[in-house]
Motif scaffolding. Structure first.
Motif, PDB file in Angstrom:
ATOM      1  N   LYS A   1       3.600   7.454 -12.881  1.00 32.66           N
ATOM      2  CA  LYS A   1       4.371   6.225 -12.702  1.00 32.66           C
ATOM      3  C   LYS A   1       3.601   5.220 -11.852  1.00 32.66           C
ATOM      4  O   LYS A   1       3.567   4.015 -12.152  1.00 32.66           O
ATOM      5  CB  LYS A   1       5.716   6.546 -12.054  1.00 32.66           C
ATOM      6  N   LYS A   2       2.959   5.716 -10.783  1.00 33.72           N
ATOM      7  CA  LYS A   2       2.191   4.826  -9.909  1.00 33.72           C
ATOM      8  C   LYS A   2       0.996   4.225 -10.644  1.00 33.72           C
ATOM      9  O   LYS A   2       0.724   3.017 -10.555  1.00 33.72           O
ATOM     10  CB  LYS A   2       1.713   5.606  -8.680  1.00 33.72           C
TER      11      LYS A   2
ATOM     12  N   SER B   1       2.239   1.668 -13.221  1.00 35.60           N
ATOM     13  CA  SER B   1       2.664   0.402 -12.609  1.00 35.60           C
ATOM     14  C   SER B   1       1.466  -0.449 -12.204  1.00 35.60           C
ATOM     15  O   SER B   1       1.474  -1.667 -12.367  1.00 35.60           O
ATOM     16  CB  SER B   1       3.562   0.671 -11.398  1.00 35.60           C
ATOM     17  N   LYS B   2       0.421   0.198 -11.677  1.00 37.33           N
ATOM     18  CA  LYS B   2      -0.789  -0.544 -11.291  1.00 37.33           C
ATOM     19  C   LYS B   2      -1.439  -1.184 -12.516  1.00 37.33           C
ATOM     20  O   LYS B   2      -1.838  -2.350 -12.502  1.00 37.33           O
ATOM     21  CB  LYS B   2      -1.785   0.393 -10.603  1.00 37.33           C
TER      22      LYS B   2
END
Length: 256
Positions: A142-143, A146-147
């Motif tokens: 997820k991280k 998102s980036k």
């Protein structure tokens, strides 16, 4: 009966397979219901399900080949359990071979494992190693996503470049594997050689032909099936080529 294929192991395999099938059906039903709620046409849903089902055929053939490769040393049931969940021939063979060598045995997976403790060690090594992606993906994906999404939204052109680069990198990995991939010497045909190069060429040619045919109005349905059909067709042609060519030529490997 050999402990590797006894009733307990078979029962365990059936439980795992039943769980995997139930999970697939659960998500299929939920996804179909959600698609209808969003107003997606029934024919589109049907085509998506059919193309997805067909797309699993080619990888399934590779899984069967992996089970047969591992069966000589580990029996049929453990590879069946492992590959019903996650895994591939490169990882499973490497993990099993390393565990066997760490136990002091020679010959890798080519020789039957007769010691239950060694068999248990191999099972744990294969299973624990393949669990890492399942643990790391929900934590970090997820991280990362998102980036990447932030970069793509800030600069659309850069986002397109990143997507194209990721796709080209994926294709390049398969091409490199066919041309220069080093295989396991214990497995005939695992390294880069005549058959891997032939598979690459056949799949490219078939994909180009099917993609061209899919542009015709009456054959537009081929668009969803072009890739899996190319994969299956290439495998069948390579199998035929292996029977037609002399053994020394067909199974010649420069990176075996």
């Amino acid at each position: 009966m050999d402990f590797k294929d006894d009733g307990f192991m078979t029962g365990l395999a059936l439980v795992v397979v039943a769980f995997v099938i139930a999970q697939a059906l659960f998500f299929l039903i939920r996804a179909t219901r959600r698609a209808k709620e969003l107003g997606i046409e029934k024919q589109t849903i049907k085509n998506t399900i059919m193309s997805s089902a067909l797309f699993t055929v080619a990888p399934a053939i590779g899984i069967v080949a992996t089970v047969l490769t591992l069966a000589a040393g580990l029996g049929y049931v453990l590879p069946w359990i492992r590959l019903s969940v996650i895994g591939n021939i490169s990882y499973e063979v490497t993990a099993a071979t390393n565990a066997i060598e760490a136990s002091g045995l020679k010959g890798g997976i080519a020789n039957p494992i007769t010691d239950p403790e060694v068999f248990g060690t191999i099972s744990w090594v294969m299973t624990l190693g393949s669990m890492m992606p399942l643990i790391l993906t929900p934590i970090f994906l997820k991280k990362i996503h998102s980036k990447v999404g932030n970069v793509a939204s800030a600069n659309k052109a850069w986002g397109n470049v990143m997507s194209a680069a990721a796709f080209i990198g994926l294709i390049a990995a398969f091409v490199a594997r066919a041309l220069a991939g080093k295989g396991d010497k214990a497995i005939t045909g695992d390294g880069a050689g005549v058959l891997s190069l032939a598979a690459l060429i056949f799949s490219i040619v078939l994909m180009l032909i099917l993609s061209k045919l899919a542009t015709l109005p009456k054959l537009k349905w081929l668009e969803s099936f072009a890739m899996p059909l190319s994969m299956i067709g290439a495998m069948l042609l390579v199998m035929l080529l292996a029977q037609v060519l002399p053994h020394d030529i067909a199974f010649l490997e420069w990176r075996g």
